[in-house]
Design an enzyme around this catalytic site. Structure first.
Site, PDB file in Angstrom:
ATOM      1  N   ASN A   7       0.879  -1.171   0.000  1.00  0.00           N
ATOM      2  CA  ASN A   7       0.000   0.000   0.000  1.00  0.00           C
ATOM      3  C   ASN A   7       0.914   1.218   0.000  1.00  0.00           C
ATOM      4  O   ASN A   7       1.395   1.649   1.046  1.00  0.00           O
ATOM      5  CB  ASN A   7      -0.882  -0.039   1.253  1.00  0.00           C
ATOM      6  CG  ASN A   7      -1.800   1.159   1.341  1.00  0.00           C
ATOM      7  OD1 ASN A   7      -1.819   2.008   0.448  1.00  0.00           O
ATOM      8  ND2 ASN A   7      -2.552   1.236   2.423  1.00  0.00           N
ATOM      9  N   ARG A  95      -2.772  -2.349  -2.894  1.00  0.00           N
ATOM     10  CA  ARG A  95      -4.021  -1.730  -2.447  1.00  0.00           C
ATOM     11  C   ARG A  95      -4.161  -0.376  -3.142  1.00  0.00           C
ATOM     12  O   ARG A  95      -3.275   0.470  -3.066  1.00  0.00           O
ATOM     13  CB  ARG A  95      -4.007  -1.516  -0.942  1.00  0.00           C
ATOM     14  CG  ARG A  95      -5.300  -0.899  -0.485  1.00  0.00           C
ATOM     15  CD  ARG A  95      -5.204  -0.202   0.828  1.00  0.00           C
ATOM     16  NE  ARG A  95      -6.492   0.412   1.102  1.00  0.00           N
ATOM     17  CZ  ARG A  95      -6.670   1.354   2.010  1.00  0.00           C
ATOM     18  NH1 ARG A  95      -5.680   1.783   2.722  1.00  0.00           N
ATOM     19  NH2 ARG A  95      -7.866   1.859   2.200  1.00  0.00           N
ATOM     20  N   HIS A 184     -13.381   1.819   1.621  1.00  0.00           N
ATOM     21  CA  HIS A 184     -13.262   0.613   2.465  1.00  0.00           C
ATOM     22  C   HIS A 184     -13.883  -0.611   1.806  1.00  0.00           C
ATOM     23  O   HIS A 184     -14.289  -1.549   2.496  1.00  0.00           O
ATOM     24  CB  HIS A 184     -13.966   0.786   3.834  1.00  0.00           C
ATOM     25  CG  HIS A 184     -13.499   1.964   4.626  1.00  0.00           C
ATOM     26  ND1 HIS A 184     -14.362   2.887   5.174  1.00  0.00           N
ATOM     27  CD2 HIS A 184     -12.252   2.352   4.960  1.00  0.00           C
ATOM     28  CE1 HIS A 184     -13.667   3.815   5.816  1.00  0.00           C
ATOM     29  NE2 HIS A 184     -12.385   3.515   5.701  1.00  0.00           N
ATOM     30  N   ASN A 215     -10.858   4.725  12.307  1.00  0.00           N
ATOM     31  CA  ASN A 215     -10.698   6.173  12.342  1.00  0.00           C
ATOM     32  C   ASN A 215     -11.459   6.787  11.158  1.00  0.00           C
ATOM     33  O   ASN A 215     -12.153   7.776  11.297  1.00  0.00           O
ATOM     34  CB  ASN A 215      -9.213   6.509  12.289  1.00  0.00           C
ATOM     35  CG  ASN A 215      -8.926   7.739  13.112  1.00  0.00           C
ATOM     36  OD1 ASN A 215      -9.805   8.284  13.797  1.00  0.00           O
ATOM     37  ND2 ASN A 215      -7.715   8.202  13.026  1.00  0.00           N
ATOM     38  N   ARG A 245     -12.935  13.379  10.593  1.00  0.00           N
ATOM     39  CA  ARG A 245     -13.662  13.855   9.407  1.00  0.00           C
ATOM     40  C   ARG A 245     -15.123  14.131   9.751  1.00  0.00           C
ATOM     41  O   ARG A 245     -15.737  13.392  10.522  1.00  0.00           O
ATOM     42  CB  ARG A 245     -13.592  12.819   8.285  1.00  0.00           C
ATOM     43  CG  ARG A 245     -12.189  12.618   7.779  1.00  0.00           C
ATOM     44  CD  ARG A 245     -12.128  11.534   6.723  1.00  0.00           C
ATOM     45  NE  ARG A 245     -11.060  10.595   7.002  1.00  0.00           N
ATOM     46  CZ  ARG A 245     -10.971   9.386   6.480  1.00  0.00           C
ATOM     47  NH1 ARG A 245     -11.884   8.948   5.636  1.00  0.00           N
ATOM     48  NH2 ARG A 245      -9.968   8.601   6.785  1.00  0.00           N
ATOM     49  N   ASN A 338     -13.591  -3.407  18.735  1.00  0.00           N
ATOM     50  CA  ASN A 338     -13.082  -3.257  20.111  1.00  0.00           C
ATOM     51  C   ASN A 338     -13.957  -2.465  21.058  1.00  0.00           C
ATOM     52  O   ASN A 338     -13.630  -2.362  22.230  1.00  0.00           O
ATOM     53  CB  ASN A 338     -11.704  -2.573  20.067  1.00  0.00           C
ATOM     54  CG  ASN A 338     -10.683  -3.422  19.369  1.00  0.00           C
ATOM     55  OD1 ASN A 338     -10.448  -4.558  19.754  1.00  0.00           O
ATOM     56  ND2 ASN A 338     -10.098  -2.901  18.307  1.00  0.00           N
ATOM     57  N   GLU A 388      -7.884  -6.630   5.577  1.00  0.00           N
ATOM     58  CA  GLU A 388      -7.816  -6.146   4.193  1.00  0.00           C
ATOM     59  C   GLU A 388      -6.611  -6.725   3.455  1.00  0.00           C
ATOM     60  O   GLU A 388      -6.698  -7.026   2.263  1.00  0.00           O
ATOM     61  CB  GLU A 388      -7.783  -4.609   4.197  1.00  0.00           C
ATOM     62  CG  GLU A 388      -9.160  -4.025   4.524  1.00  0.00           C
ATOM     63  CD  GLU A 388      -9.109  -2.627   5.104  1.00  0.00           C
ATOM     64  OE1 GLU A 388      -8.603  -2.478   6.239  1.00  0.00           O
ATOM     65  OE2 GLU A 388      -9.581  -1.694   4.445  1.00  0.00           O
TER      66      GLU A 388
HETATM   67  P1  AMP Z   1      -8.670   1.691  12.718  1.00  0.00           P
HETATM   68  O1  AMP Z   1      -8.656   2.923  11.852  1.00  0.00           O
HETATM   69  O2  AMP Z   1      -9.541   0.605  12.194  1.00  0.00           O
HETATM   70  O3  AMP Z   1      -7.293   1.214  13.092  1.00  0.00           O
HETATM   71  O4  AMP Z   1      -9.353   2.149  14.119  1.00  0.00           O
HETATM   72  C1  AMP Z   1      -8.709   3.042  14.991  1.00  0.00           C
HETATM   73  C2  AMP Z   1      -9.688   3.516  16.065  1.00  0.00           C
HETATM   74  O5  AMP Z   1     -10.245   2.372  16.768  1.00  0.00           O
HETATM   75  C3  AMP Z   1      -9.054   4.330  17.180  1.00  0.00           C
HETATM   76  O6  AMP Z   1      -8.966   5.706  16.832  1.00  0.00           O
HETATM   77  C4  AMP Z   1     -10.001   4.134  18.351  1.00  0.00           C
HETATM   78  O7  AMP Z   1     -11.035   5.112  18.333  1.00  0.00           O
HETATM   79  C5  AMP Z   1     -10.632   2.770  18.075  1.00  0.00           C
HETATM   80  N1  AMP Z   1     -10.178   1.741  19.016  1.00  0.00           N
HETATM   81  C6  AMP Z   1      -9.083   0.963  18.946  1.00  0.00           C
HETATM   82  N2  AMP Z   1      -8.998   0.145  20.018  1.00  0.00           N
HETATM   83  C7  AMP Z   1     -10.061   0.414  20.806  1.00  0.00           C
HETATM   84  C8  AMP Z   1     -10.553  -0.092  22.057  1.00  0.00           C
HETATM   85  N3  AMP Z   1      -9.921  -1.058  22.705  1.00  0.00           N
HETATM   86  N4  AMP Z   1     -11.704   0.435  22.529  1.00  0.00           N
HETATM   87  C9  AMP Z   1     -12.356   1.411  21.871  1.00  0.00           C
HETATM   88  N5  AMP Z   1     -11.946   1.919  20.677  1.00  0.00           N
HETATM   89  C10 AMP Z   1     -10.826   1.440  20.158  1.00  0.00           C
END
Ligand code: AMP
Length: 402
Positions: A7, A95, A184, A215, A245, A338, A388
């Site tokens: 990527n 990607r 996505h 995020n 965003r 999570n 992914e």
């Molecule tokens: P991603 O972009 O899929 O890596 O998701 C990142 C986001 O997941 C972070 O900014 C958090 O808001 C959320 N996140 C990650 N771990 C946890 C957790 N254990 N509990 C709540 N939110 C989480």
């Protein structure tokens, strides 16, 4: 068989080498700050296993070529390496964030593909130029190895015009490609396939609402295994409220901010992209932090959480009506996997719609694709960890095997 997933961004290269027999990564990492005075590389061999071996270094990477050379050197290093030499790599999967209207499935890299990718640069100016460089460097470093592009927009290319067109002059679509493309898609497709497996039926018989909450975040209405609608728009700025965003807003807001604050267009777009969403409301885009502050009675953190979950719920409601019948709502990605509090808030009080979350299952989801709904819930609620890179690698193998 081993597949290297790449990527490439404008100043970075993320990579993962997967062993397709075990479907597990052998190594992964990222080269960052390419083109700057000093760059970094973080590399893990056997990530997530007891043998995990981490390595990071600072050194300049004037171009992507030096970055990719470093990746290959680490993968084949006599001590830290996981393969003997690059000939062990059977295929490369790239990607690609935006495939415009050209690509509705993964495609083999050739001159025509690169030409089409160049034409889509205006749609993804931050991503596609980096992707093209990544492809060109990989072609040079791995002559004779088949390379495949997997597009984040491809899954959404099955939407009908009524879902992807905006209510603006039709000529704007014809002349500039202005329409909803979604994002996505690789994740939405992966969890769609996994959920169909969970139900033990062909995906062509499944209707899902897929909820990718990281995020960046987006939802899709999946009808008979295909994307029927999705929340993101022309760019990944649209849809629900995200980490930084804004998601969908009244388009007149842009002119209003310009008038009131005297900001130029770039500053407004930057603010809506990087300083808005959860962060814009409460100063943090991490749900872990937001929950801690909510517990301490922080009203802005509470407001940010309420706004984000409210908007997510709106989209799920809309997609229920679009689909008519829904087999499952599926959560995935950082927040989706999570954060039981987020999931619970989004689906609270929907028993009359046949959606019953089991509080204990929701709290104790065990990372396997499984239901967090009660056994008598007419609509199942699943949590499935997205992957992914594995999806890209599997798509690459499928093309190699053709
Ligand atoms: P991603 O972009 O899929 O890596 O998701 C990142 C986001 O997941 C972070 O900014 C958090 O808001 C959320 N996140 C990650 N771990 C946890 C957790 N254990 N509990 C709540 N939110 C989480």
């Amino acid at each position: 068989m081993k597949i290297l997933v790449i990527n490439a961004g404008s100043s970075s290269i993320k990579y993962q080498l997967l062993d397709m027999d075990t479907q597990k990564p052998l190594a992964s990492g990222v080269v960052e700050r390419i083109g700057e005075d000093m760059g970094t590389i973080s590399h893990k061999a056997f990530p997530g296993t007891p043998e995990e071996n981490k390595f990071s270094a600072e050194k300049p990477f004037p171009t992507h070529k030096e970055g990719m050379h470093e990746v290959v050197a680490l993968l084949t290093d006599s001590e830290k390496g996981v393969i003997k030499d690059r000939s062990e790599i059977s295929g490369i999967g790239h990607r690609i964030v935006h495939g415009g209207e050209y690509f509705f499935a993964p495609a083999v890299v050739d001159n025509d593909l690169i030409e089409k990718l160049r034409k889509t640069i205006p749609l993804a100016p931050l991503h596609n130029p980096g992707h093209i460089i990544g492809i060109e460097v990989a072609l040079e470093l791995f002559p004779g190895v088949k390379q495949v592009c997997v597009f984040d927009t491809a899954f959404h290319q099955t939407m009908e015009p009524k879902a992807y067109m905006y209510g603006v002059p039709y000529e704007l679509y014809e002349e500039t490609g202005l329409r909803r493309y979604g994002a996505h898609g690789t994740s939405h497709k992966y969890i769609t396939d996994q959920a169909a497996k969970y139900f033990g039926k062909p995906k062509e018989e499944c209707n899902f609402v897929t909820v990718h909450l990281g995020n960046g975040a987006s939802l899709s209405a999946v009808k008979n295994g295909k994307c029927y609608d999705t929340s993101m728009g022309l760019t990944p700025l649209g849809g629900i409220i995200m980490g930084t965003r804004c998601g969908d807003i009244d388009p007149a807001i842009v002119g209003y901010i310009a008038d009131q604050k005297g900001w130029d267009l770039q500053k407004i777009i930057d603010t809506l992209t990087h300083e808005s969403g959860l962060k814009g409301i409460c100063g943090s885009n991490d749900l872990r932090d937001i929950h801690k502050r909510r517990e301490e009675g922080d009203e802005r953190a509470q407001l940010a959480f309420d706004m984000a979950t409210h908007r997510c719920r709106q989209f799920i409601g809309a997609y229920f009506f679009e689909l008519g019948k829904v087999d499952a709502i599926i959560f995935t990605a950082g927040i989706g996997e999570n954060d039981p509090l987020y999931r619970a808030a989004v689906l609270e009080g929907l028993e009359n719609f046949g959606i019953k979350v089991d509080a204990e299952k929701n709290e104790n989801w065990n990372r396997q694709p499984s239901a967090i709904s009660t056994d008598d819930s007419a609509v199942k609620v699943l949590v499935i960890a997205t992957n992914e890179e594995l999806e890209i690698a599997n798509e690459t193998v499928a093309i190699l095997n053709k």
